[in-house]
Design a protein around this motif. Sequence first.
Motif, short mmCIF file in Angstrom:
data_model
loop_
_atom_site.label_atom_id
_atom_site.label_comp_id
_atom_site.label_asym_id
_atom_site.label_seq_id
_atom_site.Cartn_x
_atom_site.Cartn_y
_atom_site.Cartn_z
N LEU A 178 0.81 -1.22 0.00
CA LEU A 178 0.00 0.00 0.00
C LEU A 178 0.84 1.27 0.00
CD1 LEU A 178 -2.93 -0.87 2.45
CD2 LEU A 178 -2.97 -0.81 -0.05
N CYS A 179 2.12 1.14 0.33
CA CYS A 179 3.01 2.30 0.36
C CYS A 179 3.30 2.85 -1.03
CB CYS A 179 4.32 1.94 1.04
SG CYS A 179 5.20 0.58 0.24
N SER A 180 3.09 2.04 -2.07
CA SER A 180 3.57 2.45 -3.40
C SER A 180 2.46 2.83 -4.39
CB SER A 180 4.41 1.32 -4.02
OG SER A 180 3.65 0.15 -4.16
N TYR A 181 1.21 2.58 -4.05
CA TYR A 181 0.14 2.86 -5.01
C TYR A 181 -0.16 4.36 -5.11
CZ TYR A 181 -0.66 -2.14 -4.57
OH TYR A 181 -0.49 -3.50 -4.55
N LYS A 182 -0.59 4.77 -6.31
CA LYS A 182 -0.98 6.17 -6.49
C LYS A 182 -2.23 6.49 -5.69
CE LYS A 182 0.87 6.46 -11.21
NZ LYS A 182 0.52 6.60 -12.64
N ASN A 183 -3.18 5.56 -5.68
CA ASN A 183 -4.45 5.79 -4.98
C ASN A 183 -4.79 4.54 -4.16
OD1 ASN A 183 -7.08 6.30 -4.13
ND2 ASN A 183 -7.60 7.41 -5.99
N PRO A 184 -4.17 4.38 -2.99
CA PRO A 184 -4.40 3.16 -2.21
C PRO A 184 -5.85 2.98 -1.76
CG PRO A 184 -3.20 4.79 -0.92
CD PRO A 184 -3.23 5.29 -2.33
N LEU A 185 -6.55 4.07 -1.46
CA LEU A 185 -7.93 3.95 -1.03
C LEU A 185 -8.79 3.39 -2.15
CD1 LEU A 185 -10.19 4.34 1.02
CD2 LEU A 185 -10.37 6.73 0.27
N ASN A 186 -8.61 3.88 -3.36
CA ASN A 186 -9.38 3.38 -4.49
C ASN A 186 -9.14 1.89 -4.70
OD1 ASN A 186 -11.05 3.89 -6.95
ND2 ASN A 186 -9.19 3.23 -7.99
N LEU A 187 -7.90 1.44 -4.52
CA LEU A 187 -7.59 0.02 -4.67
C LEU A 187 -8.26 -0.80 -3.58
CD1 LEU A 187 -6.14 -2.17 -6.22
CD2 LEU A 187 -4.14 -1.78 -4.77
N TYR A 217 10.90 7.98 -1.03
CA TYR A 217 10.01 7.65 -2.14
C TYR A 217 10.77 7.70 -3.47
CZ TYR A 217 6.11 7.73 -5.38
OH TYR A 217 5.25 7.44 -6.42
N ARG A 218 11.62 8.70 -3.64
CA ARG A 218 12.39 8.80 -4.89
C ARG A 218 13.35 7.62 -5.05
NH1 ARG A 218 12.70 14.31 -3.48
NH2 ARG A 218 14.86 14.07 -2.76
N ILE A 219 13.91 7.14 -3.92
CA ILE A 219 14.89 6.05 -4.00
C ILE A 219 14.23 4.69 -4.10
CG2 ILE A 219 16.74 4.86 -2.75
CD1 ILE A 219 17.48 7.56 -1.51
N TYR A 220 13.22 4.46 -3.25
CA TYR A 220 12.64 3.11 -3.13
C TYR A 220 11.22 2.99 -3.69
CZ TYR A 220 16.56 2.41 0.04
OH TYR A 220 17.83 2.33 0.58
N GLY A 221 10.60 4.12 -4.05
CA GLY A 221 9.24 4.07 -4.55
C GLY A 221 8.22 3.77 -3.48
N CYS A 222 8.53 4.18 -2.24
CA CYS A 222 7.74 3.76 -1.09
C CYS A 222 7.43 4.95 -0.19
CB CYS A 222 8.54 2.69 -0.33
SG CYS A 222 7.79 2.15 1.20
#
Length: 204
Positions: A111-120, A159-164
Amino acid sequence: MDTERLIRIFDRQATDYDRKRDDPKQRRWRQKLIGSAKGEVLELAVGAGANFPFYPKGVKITAVDFSGAMVEKARRAAGQYRLEADCICADIEDMSFAAHSFDTIVSTLSLCSYKNPLNLLVKLNRWCKPDGTILLLEHGIGSNLLVTTLQRALNPLLYRIYGCHQTRDILGLVRESGMQITRVESYSLNMVHLIWAGPEEQQL
């Protein structure tokens, strides 16, 4: 961050994820959670297949990840553990399944990486059978003031390094999605949560 850049970040981390399958703390958490899976299973962001050693016999897994390098690691892990697993390279946020397709839906540290975690999470309610189970192992903002201050300060860089993302309110997102939480265990100053839930009750 655009999706293609995010995929490249996770492609580069695939070997590290494979090695982390042996992390003792994560293995304990995963074993405790994944043992509840049954039937037709959807696993989001399967990574290198770190959950695969802990699935009960007889499950059938649809495993999705947008990183091709991760999916290749997951396919090898599925063979190693003799699992019936269909490993698909796709972005789960763009996918659609029929309502009530799965007995169990699993998300671990995704859930840390999604653009819209709530929508998912709202989609997961639809995809899960009414009597099914949603199993989450997720990390986010903690409860210790000093730690949360550090999380917020470092979040853009990490976030820039790990996408998280480090600062998402996991329990808040799950509750807002309408999922029916049945059990929660929290660790590491409430930064890590194991969540057992059912889908949102559907209106007839």
